[in-house]
Design a protein around this motif. Sequence first.
Motif, short mmCIF file in Angstrom:
data_model
loop_
_atom_site.label_atom_id
_atom_site.label_comp_id
_atom_site.label_asym_id
_atom_site.label_seq_id
_atom_site.Cartn_x
_atom_site.Cartn_y
_atom_site.Cartn_z
N ALA A 16 0.85 -1.18 0.00
CA ALA A 16 0.00 0.00 0.00
C ALA A 16 0.89 1.24 0.00
CB ALA A 16 -0.90 -0.01 1.24
N PRO A 17 0.52 2.30 -0.76
CA PRO A 17 1.35 3.50 -0.81
C PRO A 17 1.48 4.14 0.57
CG PRO A 17 -0.82 3.90 -1.77
CD PRO A 17 -0.72 2.43 -1.56
N LYS A 18 2.66 4.66 0.83
CA LYS A 18 2.92 5.29 2.12
C LYS A 18 2.00 6.48 2.31
CE LYS A 18 6.77 7.04 4.88
NZ LYS A 18 8.22 7.40 4.85
N LYS A 19 1.44 6.62 3.50
CA LYS A 19 0.48 7.68 3.75
C LYS A 19 1.15 9.05 3.70
CE LYS A 19 -3.12 5.23 6.29
NZ LYS A 19 -4.01 5.26 7.46
N LEU A 20 0.34 10.06 3.40
CA LEU A 20 0.81 11.44 3.37
C LEU A 20 0.99 11.95 4.79
CD1 LEU A 20 -1.72 12.75 0.69
CD2 LEU A 20 0.66 12.09 0.29
N VAL A 21 2.06 12.70 5.01
CA VAL A 21 2.34 13.30 6.31
C VAL A 21 2.54 14.80 6.07
CG1 VAL A 21 3.86 13.38 8.32
CG2 VAL A 21 3.42 11.20 7.15
N ALA A 22 1.75 15.62 6.75
CA ALA A 22 1.72 17.05 6.48
C ALA A 22 3.10 17.69 6.51
CB ALA A 22 0.79 17.75 7.47
N GLN A 23 3.88 17.41 7.56
CA GLN A 23 5.17 18.08 7.72
C GLN A 23 6.23 17.56 6.76
OE1 GLN A 23 3.50 16.47 10.11
NE2 GLN A 23 4.82 15.26 11.46
N ASP A 24 5.97 16.45 6.08
CA ASP A 24 6.94 15.87 5.16
C ASP A 24 6.68 16.25 3.70
OD1 ASP A 24 8.15 14.68 7.31
OD2 ASP A 24 7.19 12.73 7.01
N LEU A 25 5.59 16.97 3.43
CA LEU A 25 5.23 17.28 2.06
C LEU A 25 6.18 18.32 1.45
CD1 LEU A 25 1.33 17.66 2.34
CD2 LEU A 25 2.61 15.66 1.56
N SER A 63 5.57 21.08 -3.96
CA SER A 63 4.71 20.59 -5.04
C SER A 63 3.68 19.60 -4.51
CB SER A 63 5.54 19.96 -6.16
OG SER A 63 6.32 18.90 -5.66
N GLU A 64 4.07 18.75 -3.56
CA GLU A 64 3.12 17.81 -2.97
C GLU A 64 2.05 18.54 -2.16
OE1 GLU A 64 5.75 13.73 -2.31
OE2 GLU A 64 5.86 15.34 -0.80
N LYS A 65 2.46 19.60 -1.50
CA LYS A 65 1.51 20.39 -0.71
C LYS A 65 0.47 21.03 -1.64
CE LYS A 65 3.35 22.60 2.67
NZ LYS A 65 4.11 23.61 3.43
N ALA A 66 0.95 21.64 -2.74
CA ALA A 66 0.05 22.26 -3.70
C ALA A 66 -0.88 21.22 -4.33
CB ALA A 66 0.84 22.98 -4.78
N GLU A 113 -6.52 8.84 -1.62
CA GLU A 113 -6.12 9.73 -2.70
C GLU A 113 -4.60 9.92 -2.76
OE1 GLU A 113 -7.88 11.21 -5.06
OE2 GLU A 113 -9.80 10.34 -4.41
N ILE A 114 -3.85 9.08 -2.06
CA ILE A 114 -2.40 9.24 -1.95
C ILE A 114 -1.73 9.20 -3.33
CG2 ILE A 114 -0.31 8.31 -0.89
CD1 ILE A 114 -2.27 6.97 1.19
N LYS A 115 -2.09 8.20 -4.14
CA LYS A 115 -1.48 8.06 -5.46
C LYS A 115 -1.81 9.25 -6.35
CE LYS A 115 -1.15 3.00 -5.75
NZ LYS A 115 -1.60 1.80 -6.50
N ASN A 116 -3.05 9.74 -6.28
CA ASN A 116 -3.45 10.88 -7.10
C ASN A 116 -2.68 12.14 -6.72
OD1 ASN A 116 -5.28 9.46 -8.67
ND2 ASN A 116 -6.96 9.79 -7.24
N VAL A 117 -2.45 12.31 -5.42
CA VAL A 117 -1.70 13.47 -4.95
C VAL A 117 -0.27 13.41 -5.47
CG1 VAL A 117 -0.69 14.57 -2.90
CG2 VAL A 117 -3.09 13.88 -2.88
N ARG A 118 0.36 12.27 -5.36
CA ARG A 118 1.76 12.15 -5.79
C ARG A 118 1.88 12.19 -7.32
NH1 ARG A 118 2.91 8.35 -0.96
NH2 ARG A 118 3.67 9.89 0.53
N LYS A 119 0.90 11.67 -7.99
CA LYS A 119 0.91 11.73 -9.45
C LYS A 119 0.85 13.18 -9.93
CE LYS A 119 -2.00 10.63 -13.45
NZ LYS A 119 -3.34 10.10 -13.86
N LEU A 120 -0.06 13.96 -9.34
CA LEU A 120 -0.20 15.36 -9.73
C LEU A 120 1.04 16.16 -9.33
CD1 LEU A 120 -2.04 17.47 -11.01
CD2 LEU A 120 -3.03 17.89 -8.75
N ALA A 121 1.61 15.85 -8.17
CA ALA A 121 2.80 16.57 -7.69
C ALA A 121 3.96 16.45 -8.67
CB ALA A 121 3.21 16.05 -6.32
N ALA A 122 4.04 15.32 -9.35
CA ALA A 122 5.13 15.10 -10.31
C ALA A 122 5.01 16.01 -11.52
CB ALA A 122 5.14 13.64 -10.75
N TYR A 123 3.83 16.57 -11.74
CA TYR A 123 3.59 17.46 -12.88
C TYR A 123 3.11 18.83 -12.40
CZ TYR A 123 3.97 13.10 -15.44
OH TYR A 123 4.43 11.91 -15.94
N THR A 124 3.69 19.28 -11.29
CA THR A 124 3.33 20.57 -10.71
C THR A 124 4.48 21.56 -10.88
OG1 THR A 124 1.81 19.63 -9.06
CG2 THR A 124 2.76 21.77 -8.56
#
Length: 300
Positions: free
Chosen positions: A42-51, A54-57, A149-160
């Motif tokens: 399973a994809p690693k969960k999002l952690v606010a302080q580690d974003l 681009s991941e934050k956006a 939505e972890i994968k969707n967040v990281r996917k979009l971050a790669a093109y931010t």
Amino acid sequence: MSRRILTFMCLTAAVLGLTACSPNSHTDNKNDGRVSSTQKQAPKKLVAQDLSDSEKASAITVYGALRYKKAWQKTYQAADKNGLSVAVKSATAFRYIKDKGYIYQVSGNGKEPDTFYILEGSTVNFYNRKKIGSASLNELVSYLNDKNEIKNVRKLAAYTTMGASITSDKYGVKGDNGLATVPKHLRGTWYNRRGKKLVIDAHSINGGEIHKISGSFAPTSFEQTRRWARARMENINGIDCYHVQALNAQNFGWLYTVQKKGKNKAVATYSVDTGSCTGSYWKSVKLAKANVDAKFASLS
């Protein structure tokens, strides 16, 4: 088939090490092998302080689409196809906004959107022209984790693209393409020998905002843009200089460059009009006093 023949076939299979007489066992073993070899973690969960920025956006955009629908959903759908563009804008250009902080315009097609947000500490304020809601980064991330939505967040971050140029034709000042990013090596709080501060952050120098300005720049009022400047990097005699010119100034601006004496660094300032050094700023007043006679590489 007689029982004797079936028994004989099973005995033969046993000798050959096959499992023909246990039809289920072969299938089960095959499935077990397939699951163990292809099972994905399973994809690693999002952690606010580690974003990252681009991941934050990206996380903010996906959250806005899920929670507020309409314009935010439209922006996310366009960004999913074209990439996400985020421009950093000055609050002075958005007179009706009361929240403090830089304004992040979020676009999925490079055009000026109705979707933007402001970060106040760890709180995200969402706008669709007007303010429509708020959430802390921790709440936002927890919601996205729960919604898988972890994968969707990281996917979009790669093109931010952070710090994108999005001109303000609908909002703010026409021709303002957003705040420019000051080079990292210049940033910090610096002091001259008299204790005067030179404060340089990601988007400003002593409170004067550094903007990306297009040829169609049309200030709506002097008051709105009186603390704005434009800047560019220049190399003069092998020295990298940051050339800053206030938008309403009558002079040609100032050059900022990092100089060194031994292990100590200073920001030296030069007048573009005269080419002369106008001062040096160090990491402390003590250092500035100790290096009052420091000589720097010439720009002339």
